[in-house]
Design a protein around this motif. Structure first.
Motif, PDB file in Angstrom:
ATOM      1  N   UNK A  31       0.321   6.039 -10.863  1.00  0.00           N
ATOM      2  CA  UNK A  31       0.248   7.402 -10.319  1.00  0.00           C
ATOM      3  C   UNK A  31       0.427   7.375  -8.805  1.00  0.00           C
ATOM      4  N   UNK A  32       1.157   8.349  -8.291  1.00  0.00           N
ATOM      5  CA  UNK A  32       1.289   8.504  -6.850  1.00  0.00           C
ATOM      6  C   UNK A  32      -0.073   8.833  -6.261  1.00  0.00           C
ATOM      7  N   UNK A  33      -0.327   8.332  -5.049  1.00  0.00           N
ATOM      8  CA  UNK A  33      -1.568   8.603  -4.338  1.00  0.00           C
ATOM      9  C   UNK A  33      -1.261   8.913  -2.880  1.00  0.00           C
ATOM     10  N   UNK A  34      -0.514  10.003  -2.631  1.00  0.00           N
ATOM     11  CA  UNK A  34      -0.141  10.293  -1.245  1.00  0.00           C
ATOM     12  C   UNK A  34      -1.350  10.625  -0.385  1.00  0.00           C
ATOM     13  N   UNK A  35      -1.167  10.481   0.929  1.00  0.00           N
ATOM     14  CA  UNK A  35      -2.212  10.873   1.864  1.00  0.00           C
ATOM     15  C   UNK A  35      -2.506  12.357   1.700  1.00  0.00           C
ATOM     16  N   UNK A  36      -3.662  12.775   2.172  1.00  0.00           N
ATOM     17  CA  UNK A  36      -4.114  14.152   2.034  1.00  0.00           C
ATOM     18  C   UNK A  36      -3.130  15.173   2.606  1.00  0.00           C
ATOM     19  N   UNK A  37      -2.442  14.799   3.681  1.00  0.00           N
ATOM     20  CA  UNK A  37      -1.509  15.724   4.331  1.00  0.00           C
ATOM     21  C   UNK A  37      -0.044  15.397   4.028  1.00  0.00           C
ATOM     22  N   UNK A  38       0.183  14.659   2.944  1.00  0.00           N
ATOM     23  CA  UNK A  38       1.521  14.201   2.596  1.00  0.00           C
ATOM     24  C   UNK A  38       1.959  14.844   1.278  1.00  0.00           C
ATOM     25  N   UNK A  39       3.077  15.533   1.318  1.00  0.00           N
ATOM     26  CA  UNK A  39       3.615  16.188   0.130  1.00  0.00           C
ATOM     27  C   UNK A  39       5.018  15.650  -0.097  1.00  0.00           C
ATOM     28  N   UNK A  40       5.214  14.980  -1.220  1.00  0.00           N
ATOM     29  CA  UNK A  40       6.501  14.367  -1.481  1.00  0.00           C
ATOM     30  C   UNK A  40       6.822  14.353  -2.967  1.00  0.00           C
ATOM     31  N   UNK A  41       8.113  14.222  -3.249  1.00  0.00           N
ATOM     32  CA  UNK A  41       8.577  14.178  -4.629  1.00  0.00           C
ATOM     33  C   UNK A  41       9.363  12.893  -4.841  1.00  0.00           C
ATOM     34  N   UNK A  42       8.957  12.123  -5.840  1.00  0.00           N
ATOM     35  CA  UNK A  42       9.614  10.867  -6.187  1.00  0.00           C
ATOM     36  C   UNK A  42      10.891  11.135  -6.968  1.00  0.00           C
ATOM     37  N   UNK A  43      11.953  10.407  -6.605  1.00  0.00           N
ATOM     38  CA  UNK A  43      13.226  10.479  -7.317  1.00  0.00           C
ATOM     39  C   UNK A  43      13.755   9.059  -7.481  1.00  0.00           C
ATOM     40  N   UNK A  44      14.622   8.863  -8.444  1.00  0.00           N
ATOM     41  CA  UNK A  44      15.288   7.580  -8.645  1.00  0.00           C
ATOM     42  C   UNK A  44      16.789   7.816  -8.562  1.00  0.00           C
ATOM     43  N   UNK A  45      17.471   7.081  -7.682  1.00  0.00           N
ATOM     44  CA  UNK A  45      18.898   7.269  -7.462  1.00  0.00           C
ATOM     45  C   UNK A  45      19.680   6.004  -7.798  1.00  0.00           C
ATOM     46  N   UNK A  81       0.832  -1.209   0.000  1.00  0.00           N
ATOM     47  CA  UNK A  81       0.000   0.000   0.000  1.00  0.00           C
ATOM     48  C   UNK A  81       0.862   1.252   0.000  1.00  0.00           C
ATOM     49  N   UNK A  82       1.836   1.321   0.905  1.00  0.00           N
ATOM     50  CA  UNK A  82       2.708   2.495   0.988  1.00  0.00           C
ATOM     51  C   UNK A  82       3.490   2.692  -0.308  1.00  0.00           C
ATOM     52  N   UNK A  83       3.942   1.608  -0.893  1.00  0.00           N
ATOM     53  CA  UNK A  83       4.670   1.682  -2.166  1.00  0.00           C
ATOM     54  C   UNK A  83       3.814   2.361  -3.230  1.00  0.00           C
ATOM     55  N   UNK A  84       2.569   1.929  -3.336  1.00  0.00           N
ATOM     56  CA  UNK A  84       1.678   2.505  -4.343  1.00  0.00           C
ATOM     57  C   UNK A  84       1.334   3.963  -4.020  1.00  0.00           C
ATOM     58  N   UNK A  85       1.042   4.248  -2.755  1.00  0.00           N
ATOM     59  CA  UNK A  85       0.679   5.620  -2.388  1.00  0.00           C
ATOM     60  C   UNK A  85       1.820   6.597  -2.662  1.00  0.00           C
ATOM     61  N   UNK A  86       3.027   6.246  -2.243  1.00  0.00           N
ATOM     62  CA  UNK A  86       4.133   7.201  -2.299  1.00  0.00           C
ATOM     63  C   UNK A  86       4.866   7.236  -3.634  1.00  0.00           C
ATOM     64  N   UNK A  87       4.851   6.136  -4.391  1.00  0.00           N
ATOM     65  CA  UNK A  87       5.596   6.113  -5.660  1.00  0.00           C
ATOM     66  C   UNK A  87       4.716   5.879  -6.881  1.00  0.00           C
ATOM     67  N   UNK A  88       3.506   5.361  -6.672  1.00  0.00           N
ATOM     68  CA  UNK A  88       2.664   4.967  -7.786  1.00  0.00           C
ATOM     69  C   UNK A  88       2.986   3.569  -8.286  1.00  0.00           C
ATOM     70  N   UNK A  89       4.033   2.963  -7.764  1.00  0.00           N
ATOM     71  CA  UNK A  89       4.458   1.633  -8.214  1.00  0.00           C
ATOM     72  C   UNK A  89       3.579   0.554  -7.568  1.00  0.00           C
ATOM     73  N   UNK A  90       3.240  -0.446  -8.372  1.00  0.00           N
ATOM     74  CA  UNK A  90       2.476  -1.598  -7.884  1.00  0.00           C
ATOM     75  C   UNK A  90       3.368  -2.828  -7.937  1.00  0.00           C
ATOM     76  N   UNK A  91       3.407  -3.544  -6.825  1.00  0.00           N
ATOM     77  CA  UNK A  91       4.199  -4.771  -6.756  1.00  0.00           C
ATOM     78  C   UNK A  91       3.266  -5.953  -6.581  1.00  0.00           C
ATOM     79  N   UNK A  92       3.536  -7.024  -7.303  1.00  0.00           N
ATOM     80  CA  UNK A  92       2.771  -8.253  -7.109  1.00  0.00           C
ATOM     81  C   UNK A  92       3.151  -8.911  -5.792  1.00  0.00           C
TER      82      UNK A  92
END
Length: 192
Positions: free
Chosen positions: A142-156, A100-111
């Motif tokens: 697509x990212x789906x952050x919580x209502x009070x969560x503001x974040x920017x996805x990066x790849x390092x 769930x957190x992976x999908x919310x914060x990055x938009x990525x879905x894992x099986x």
């Protein structure tokens, strides 16, 4: 803490017996209590304890890069770069929370996700445990952050992540741990 403590040991040589618990604060994420304890030498002492439901963190590696999010951390009064993470919801398993957190914060879905290790964050005053997961077969969304969560996805890349540690952009234990687990994985093909 949700679920059974995976590190519990019934034979504690220096166990402190709780005589009384005084609730001090109950919030959305944590609660604080003051325990009166009986020490092994028979004397009493006080312990301030932060209770936390537990959390998950996910190290996502795709195309030799790790997903991280930058977000503002009020207790530190600054932004940090961290791997996706969040607290367990009531009744939620760590594995489903990680997905769930992976999908919310990055938009990525894992099986599926693989448990790397579980560890305490600050055992001197809190019972929070973080379950660190690994995922490398994800689909983008697509990212789906919580209502009070503001974040920017990066790849390092690994080198960029290590440079962020040196520069102080990455300072939290879960992300530093994930970076070294990733380095080990690159060298040995094993997560631990």
């Amino acid at each position: 803490m949700i679920g059974k403590d995976p590190f519990a040991d019934e034979n504690q040589a220096f166990a402190e017996k709780t005589v009384e618990t005084e609730p001090i604060f109950t919030g959305k994420i944590i609660s604080l209590q003051r325990d009166t304890v009986l020490l092994p030498n028979g004397k009493q002492a006080y312990r301030e304890v932060v209770k936390h439901p537990g959390a998950v963190a996910v190290m996502v590696i795709q195309d030799d890069k790790m997903a991280v999010v930058e977000q503002y951390r009020k207790p530190l009064e600054r932004s940090l770069v961290e791997i996706p993470a969040g607290k367990l919801d009531e009744g939620e398993t760590p594995e489903s929370a990680a997905m769930r957190e992976l999908q919310e914060e990055t938009g990525m879905k894992a099986d599926h996700v693989t448990l790397v290790k579980s560890f305490y964050t600050s055992p001197g005053f809190a019972d929070e445990i973080i379950h660190l997961y690994f995922a490398d077969q994800c689909t983008k969304g697509e990212q789906q952050p919580d209502e009070d969560e503001f974040l920017q996805l990066q790849w390092l890349t690994l080198n960029e992540a290590k440079a962020f540690v040196e520069q102080g952009k990455i300072r939290d234990a879960k992300t530093v741990t994930a970076i070294y687990v990733w380095e080990l994985y690159q060298l040995t093909g094993k997560l631990m």
